[in-house]
Write an enzyme that holds these catalytic residues in place. Structure first.
Site, PDB file in Angstrom:
ATOM      1  N   GLU A 108     -36.188  16.036  -8.463  1.00 50.31           N
ATOM      2  CA  GLU A 108     -36.300  16.442  -7.064  1.00 50.31           C
ATOM      3  C   GLU A 108     -36.501  17.941  -6.868  1.00 50.31           C
ATOM      4  OE1 GLU A 108     -36.639  14.524  -4.586  1.00 50.31           O
ATOM      5  OE2 GLU A 108     -36.046  12.572  -5.393  1.00 50.31           O
ATOM      6  N   SER A 379      11.078 -30.029   8.008  1.00 47.55           N
ATOM      7  CA  SER A 379      12.372 -29.811   7.352  1.00 47.55           C
ATOM      8  C   SER A 379      12.511 -28.443   6.696  1.00 47.55           C
ATOM      9  CB  SER A 379      12.604 -30.901   6.300  1.00 47.55           C
ATOM     10  OG  SER A 379      12.763 -32.159   6.932  1.00 47.55           O
TER      11      SER A 379
END
Length: 699
Positions: A108, A379
């Site tokens: 770049e 229960s």
């Protein structure tokens, strides 16, 4: 002759004079031109210097760069990210692999550290290449120019945009060091597939942090920003490899790597993450949604900050336990089953939520059933009844007759006729341990009628049950809906010697700079006396022993465990715990469809598989025995201390002072064993060695 000669001489002199005048005029004009040129140059320099000084004095525009926020598990591993369209996580330059930095600079901006934002030599080279090819094949934008464009401008091709880009480029170079500009660039550039910045790219492509990128991986990633759709290895592997080779060759030319290193990197077989992985529901999706809700609604974290602020949310999730939970639920159902499930696991000692599964398939249904307050616990609610009974003075030896019974309440105006599962009754007196283990409904209703439904509701509230409940006999059988979250939280107090800690999912939140935004402070409250919690735990251990409703999975759990099953027409539960982990498992159908016996039996195996897997690295540990608890052998038939001749001795736990003192004499043999048994006090004879063993075990 003389006159003509004189005329010729005069003409010659006039020509010399004209030439001299012309030279003088030209010289004067040249001097003027030079003066004007010098003045112009000075003016241009002054304008340039003035412009630079002006730009230096101006603030750069505010760059709105969103950063991906992270959710981490209890060990600091990233388990999910939050972002609004952009997956981004900024890191320092030293936390980026040098290979990634070198590859980026090579392709770049080779002269990044040598220019002042504008690479005029690069511009000239690009112009020559473009002229030779009669096209614009090469650009000459520096990293700084690209950064200025990405931070502050659009990508439109206009002169005004170019002028602004030049100005912002100059400002960036004057405001930041080269390393700072490079850091911003590496964190800003787009690598395709929603990944902004090298850290997000490393995670998306290779499932690792940017600091761990290899040369081959770095060269591959560095080539993507030029054209993510064209150079992404997911989109076109040939283009990606060609671009990687170009970058490696440039790195060789620049002397960054050797030819051998370049060849090895190019030939390396890269292991890419499945691209769909980042687009699926992620790990622990129900927990992730819960974290978002807690962070925004409870802790007041701004949603914009959550999505784009780069914050780090440290959670209590244990990835190993979460995996165990998901696997246990996945294995607990046939593939064609439409039955749903929920599981939540909490460390009772800290309140930390270790695992959460809100359903079998998040992709098709995101409803988190862990927080569903529409399911009856059945229960599994009975421990609150028996705790209330213990606190009122009852002991595990208290008996009621197990037979069909009609109960009258509301001052005789109403009746209630409960029944046992499959209408099976003992048809004799049974005690609390047997009733709890076999889940006898008649005994439970007898108990709630004795202690009062209001008292049971008070007990449940004290333990963290906030769902609506009415003081009626059926409350004992769990007829009022409660969420798995509430059940796990409440049972945590039983496992933690009566101390309740509100469940915690987030331990700490940091902003992108490491500043603490939230730090959890666990609140521990003693809601049950330790001795009552221990006796109840001892009773619930029988649920996993022969005769207990969870006995079928006892062989799968290699450690002390207590808990309670619960079954209604449309729901099945197992809420249980070890000293380190309390877990609530629910199975059923979202619309309350009736479940079969086989479907009801799926909760217990899920609980067992999860508990054993989640704690596989934790040595088994007995429940700690508090002071004020005694353990003696009793005769279940009489409720008295067992003598030597009693055939069915049972070791029973009591709160000190409530244990039986009378010795059973129904089984005394002719040799007078009653006297021999009575010679040594039963408490001393049977209690001391057991208690000493438990205390030694718990260290």
């Amino acid at each position: 002759m003389t006159s003509s000669t004189n005329g010729a001489q005069k003409a010659k002199q006039r020509r010399r004079s004209l030439r001299k005048e012309k030279r003088r005029v030209l010289f004067a004009r040249l001097v003027l031109f030079l003066k004007l040129g010098a003045a112009g140059t000075v003016l241009i320099l002054l304008l340039l210097i003035g412009s630079l000084l002006y730009l230096r004095a101006q603030s750069l525009p505010v760059a709105s760069i969103s950063q991906t926020s992270q959710m981490l598990d209890i060990h600091g591993n990233v388990i999910d990210t939050f972002h609004a369209g952009e997956n981004r996580r900024s890191v320092k330059l030293e936390d980026i692999s040098p290979y990634a930095v070198q590859a980026t600079l090579a392709i770049e901006d080779r002269r990044f550290y040598d220019h002042l934002g504008f690479d005029f030599r690069g511009m000239a080279r690009a112009m020559l290449v473009n002229l030779e090819n009669l096209s614009k094949k090469q650009g000459a934008s520096t990293l700084t120019q690209q950064l200025a464009r990405n931070l502050y401008l659009t990508h439109e091709r206009t002169w005004s945009r170019k002028i602004k880009e030049a100005a912002y480029t100059a400002q960036l170079e004057m405001s930041y060091s080269k390393d700072e500009i490079l850091t911003m660039y590496m964190n800003q550039i787009y690598y395709g597939h929603g990944a902004y910045g090298i850290e997000a790219a490393a995670s998306t492509y290779f499932g690792k942090p940017a600091s761990k990128l290899t040369l081959a991986e770095s060269a591959m990633l560095a080539g993507v920003p030029k054209g993510p759709k064209y150079y992404s290895p997911y989109m076109n592997m040939k283009n990606a490899k060609d671009r990687q080779l170009t970058i490696l060759n440039v790195m060789v030319e620049e002397g960054v790597i050797t030819r051998k290193e370049a060849d090895e990197a190019y030939n390396e077989i890269l292991s890419f993450q499945p691209l769909s992985a980042g687009n699926q529901e992620g790990f622990a999706p129900y927990f992730r949604d819960y974290i978002r809700t807690v962070a925004v609604d409870k802790l007041g974290i701004d949603e914009h900050l959550l999505n784009e602020g780069g914050i780090r949310i440290h959670t209590t999730l244990d990835s190993a336990a979460q995996k165990a939970a998901e696997e246990a639920i996945a294995a607990g159902f046939p593939d064609d089953s439409e039955q749903q499930a929920a599981l939540i696991a909490i460390d009772p000692r800290t309140g930390y939520i270790k695992a959460m599964v809100g359903g079998r398939d998040y992709r098709t249904n995101q409803y988190n059933r862990v927080f569903a307050k529409t399911r009856q616990p059945g229960s599994s609610f009975k421990p609150f009844v028996y705790l209330t009974a213990l606190e009122s003075g009852m002991t595990p030896l208290h008996t009621y007759r197990s037979e069909p019974t009609t109960f009258t309440y509301d001052e005789g105006r109403q009746t209630y006729e409960p029944s046992n599962h499959n209408d099976k009754y003992a048809e004799e007196d049974i005690d609390m341990r047997r009733a709890l283990a076999s889940s006898d409904n008649i005994y439970a209703v007898h108990t709630i009628m004795a202690v009062g439904p209001d008292k049971v509701i008070e007990t449940a509230r004290r333990l963290g049950i906030n769902s609506p409940m009415d003081p009626v006999p059926s409350l004992a059988l769990g007829t009022f809906p409660v969420s798995p979250f509430e059940m796990a939280s409440a049972f945590g107090a039983f496992a933690n010697s009566g101390k309740h800690i509100d469940p915690i999912a987030i331990t700490r939140i940091e902003d992108k700079n490491g500043r603490i935004l939230y730090d959890a402070v666990p609140e521990e409250t003693q809601v049950v006396e330790p001795e009552h919690a221990y006796v109840l735990t001892s009773l619930m251990e029988s649920v996993f022993k022969p005769g207990g409703t969870a006995a079928r999975v006892s062989a799968d759990i290699k450690r002390p465990v207590a808990g309670k099953t619960g079954t209604t027409a449309s729901d099945a539960w197992l809420v249980g715990y070890t000293p380190e982990l309390v877990t609530a498992v629910w199975v059923g159908y979202d619309k309350g469809r009736t479940i079969t016996t086989a479907e009801a039996h799926r909760a217990a195996p899920i609980f067992a598989a999860f508990t054993e897997k989640a704690l596989e690295t934790v040595p088994p540990k007995m429940f700690p025995v508090p002071e004020g608890v005694v353990t003696v052998y009793v005769d279940p038939a009489t409720g008295k201390l067992a003598g030597d001749s009693c055939p069915d001795k049972r070791l029973e736990t009591f709160i000190a002072g409530t244990e039986p003192t009378e010795l059973c004499d129904e089984h005394t043999d002719e040799a007078g064993s009653e006297d021999s048994a009575a010679e040594v006090p039963a408490k001393e004879k049977h209690h001391s060695w057991w208690s000493d063993l438990k205390r030694w075990w718990n260290g």
